[in-house]
Write a protein that holds these residues in place. Structure first.
Motif, PDB file in Angstrom:
ATOM      1  N   TYR A 100       0.838  -1.203   0.000  1.00 50.85           N
ATOM      2  CA  TYR A 100       0.000   0.000   0.000  1.00 50.85           C
ATOM      3  C   TYR A 100       0.875   1.256   0.000  1.00 50.85           C
ATOM      4  CZ  TYR A 100      -3.817   3.172   1.306  1.00 50.85           C
ATOM      5  OH  TYR A 100      -4.745   4.188   1.323  1.00 50.85           O
ATOM      6  N   ASN A 104       1.222  -0.094  -4.601  1.00 52.67           N
ATOM      7  CA  ASN A 104       0.819  -1.346  -5.253  1.00 52.67           C
ATOM      8  C   ASN A 104      -0.511  -1.813  -4.660  1.00 52.67           C
ATOM      9  OD1 ASN A 104       3.362  -1.210  -6.490  1.00 52.67           O
ATOM     10  ND2 ASN A 104       4.297  -2.445  -4.889  1.00 52.67           N
ATOM     11  N   PHE A 105      -1.572  -1.093  -4.968  1.00 54.20           N
ATOM     12  CA  PHE A 105      -2.847  -1.312  -4.275  1.00 54.20           C
ATOM     13  C   PHE A 105      -3.472  -2.668  -4.594  1.00 54.20           C
ATOM     14  CE2 PHE A 105      -2.766   3.447  -4.884  1.00 54.20           C
ATOM     15  CZ  PHE A 105      -2.315   3.703  -3.604  1.00 54.20           C
ATOM     16  N   LYS A 106      -3.327  -3.134  -5.825  1.00 58.15           N
ATOM     17  CA  LYS A 106      -3.902  -4.435  -6.187  1.00 58.15           C
ATOM     18  C   LYS A 106      -3.199  -5.561  -5.425  1.00 58.15           C
ATOM     19  CE  LYS A 106      -6.780  -7.009  -8.510  1.00 58.15           C
ATOM     20  NZ  LYS A 106      -6.500  -8.297  -7.841  1.00 58.15           N
ATOM     21  N   GLU A 109      -4.392  -5.510  -1.917  1.00 58.98           N
ATOM     22  CA  GLU A 109      -5.736  -6.095  -1.866  1.00 58.98           C
ATOM     23  C   GLU A 109      -5.674  -7.622  -1.922  1.00 58.98           C
ATOM     24  OE1 GLU A 109      -9.563  -6.672  -4.838  1.00 58.98           O
ATOM     25  OE2 GLU A 109      -8.175  -5.017  -5.223  1.00 58.98           O
ATOM     26  N   THR A 139      -7.784   0.041   0.838  1.00 60.27           N
ATOM     27  CA  THR A 139      -7.093  -0.388  -0.381  1.00 60.27           C
ATOM     28  C   THR A 139      -8.008  -0.295  -1.601  1.00 60.27           C
ATOM     29  OG1 THR A 139      -5.715  -1.883   0.923  1.00 60.27           O
ATOM     30  CG2 THR A 139      -5.823  -2.285  -1.434  1.00 60.27           C
ATOM     31  N   LEU A 140      -9.252  -0.681  -1.426  1.00 61.24           N
ATOM     32  CA  LEU A 140     -10.218  -0.614  -2.534  1.00 61.24           C
ATOM     33  C   LEU A 140     -10.586   0.834  -2.856  1.00 61.24           C
ATOM     34  CD1 LEU A 140     -12.320  -3.652  -1.357  1.00 61.24           C
ATOM     35  CD2 LEU A 140     -11.164  -3.494  -3.581  1.00 61.24           C
ATOM     36  N   ALA A 142      -8.589   3.330  -2.611  1.00 65.88           N
ATOM     37  CA  ALA A 142      -7.448   3.860  -3.353  1.00 65.88           C
ATOM     38  C   ALA A 142      -7.509   3.470  -4.824  1.00 65.88           C
ATOM     39  CB  ALA A 142      -6.144   3.367  -2.734  1.00 65.88           C
ATOM     40  N   GLN A 143      -8.242   2.398  -5.136  1.00 64.80           N
ATOM     41  CA  GLN A 143      -8.409   1.944  -6.522  1.00 64.80           C
ATOM     42  C   GLN A 143      -9.729   2.433  -7.132  1.00 64.80           C
ATOM     43  OE1 GLN A 143      -7.096  -2.389  -7.071  1.00 64.80           O
ATOM     44  NE2 GLN A 143      -7.248  -2.250  -4.841  1.00 64.80           N
ATOM     45  N   ASN A 144     -10.424   3.310  -6.405  1.00 60.84           N
ATOM     46  CA  ASN A 144     -11.715   3.842  -6.851  1.00 60.84           C
ATOM     47  C   ASN A 144     -12.783   2.762  -7.011  1.00 60.84           C
ATOM     48  OD1 ASN A 144     -10.651   6.502  -6.984  1.00 60.84           O
ATOM     49  ND2 ASN A 144      -9.827   6.071  -9.007  1.00 60.84           N
ATOM     50  N   LYS A 145     -12.672   1.701  -6.229  1.00 61.57           N
ATOM     51  CA  LYS A 145     -13.685   0.639  -6.227  1.00 61.57           C
ATOM     52  C   LYS A 145     -14.657   0.943  -5.082  1.00 61.57           C
ATOM     53  CE  LYS A 145     -10.503  -2.878  -8.056  1.00 61.57           C
ATOM     54  NZ  LYS A 145      -9.839  -4.194  -7.777  1.00 61.57           N
ATOM     55  N   SER A 149     -15.407  -1.045  -1.535  1.00 62.93           N
ATOM     56  CA  SER A 149     -14.847  -0.352  -0.380  1.00 62.93           C
ATOM     57  C   SER A 149     -15.916  -0.100   0.677  1.00 62.93           C
ATOM     58  CB  SER A 149     -14.222   0.977  -0.818  1.00 62.93           C
ATOM     59  OG  SER A 149     -13.724   1.682   0.295  1.00 62.93           O
TER      60      SER A 149
END
Length: 227
Positions: A100, A104-106, A109, A139-140, A142-145, A149
């Motif tokens: 994080y 490397n957010f994926k 996750e 984390t989600l 940060a990925q705009n999910k 989230s």
């Protein structure tokens, strides 16, 4: 960087699978009446895991997350093999956190969802799951999910209520606030922010003061632009 991180994560999963196979062999040997110490397990001990973990922590505190990440991975492997799953959980959470920090957010996750959640579920640790859900929410986000989230922040809040953990419940509310801000649902975000603020005041805690103030400024600024 992302390719390297992904490769390391794949290697870590391989190590975890290997460790579980070692446990299975050890169990079978015990059932067969074999009283000898399992050689594969005896190569690893808690001391090695702690040494890797402490060294990784030192690097992380200095902001050297690239150096800390593989050391937390080594610590996790050692803990897994000696079946200390509480420390194993701590190490994999740290691995996710290093990813994080590196953006490397994926990868962060994947570790939380595929390793940490399974570990704490097997341990029947609601507190471990609660913390993991919070980190997944971050984390989600940060990925705009946003939908995913929101779901994990909500699950954190549910467990926080069950455990009577008011601070974690406030934390979950503030996570939901951040999702709604990102979705531009400012009125709904303000409603949840007020609830979080009231709960924090009732507990006489200033722990969330900065986060609440920052969210309030963001919401106020966005609502003012709409007028």
């Amino acid at each position: 960087m992302i390719k390297i991180a992904a490769a390391f994560f794949a290697m870590f999963i391989y190590f975890s699978t290997y460790a579980q196979s070692v446990e299975k062999i050890d169990f079978q040997n015990q059932n067969a009446g074999n009283t000898a110490i399992n050689i594969a397990v005896s190569k690893y001990d808690l001391f090695d895991g702690n040494a890797f973990y402490d060294k990784a922590t030192s690097f992380a505190q200095r902001g050297d997350f690239n150096q800390a990440l593989p050391l937390f991975g080594k610590a996790a492997f050692e803990y897994c093999v000696v079946k200390n799953y509480n420390k194993y959980g701590q190490a994999i959470i740290k691995m996710s956190n290093m990813h994080y920090k590196l953006g490397n957010f994926k990868e962060a996750e994947d570790i939380l969802l595929n390793v940490a959640v399974k570990n704490y579920s097997k341990l029947h640790s609601n507190s471990g799951l609660m913390n993991t859900y919070y980190l997944l929410g971050n984390t989600l986000l940060a990925q705009n999910k946003y939908t995913q989230s929101m779901w994990f922040y909500t699950q954190q809040g549910i467990l926080a209520k069950e455990l009577g953990n008011q601070n974690s419940f406030i934390e979950s509310l503030l996570g939901v606030v951040q999702v709604k801000i990102k979705k531009k649902d400012f009125s709904l975000a303000l409603r949840d922010l007020k609830s979080a603020e009231l709960l924090a005041k009732a507990r006489n805690t200033t722990q969330f003061g900065d986060e609440i103030s920052a969210a309030r400024r963001t919401i106020a600024g966005q609502l003012a632009q709409k007028k």
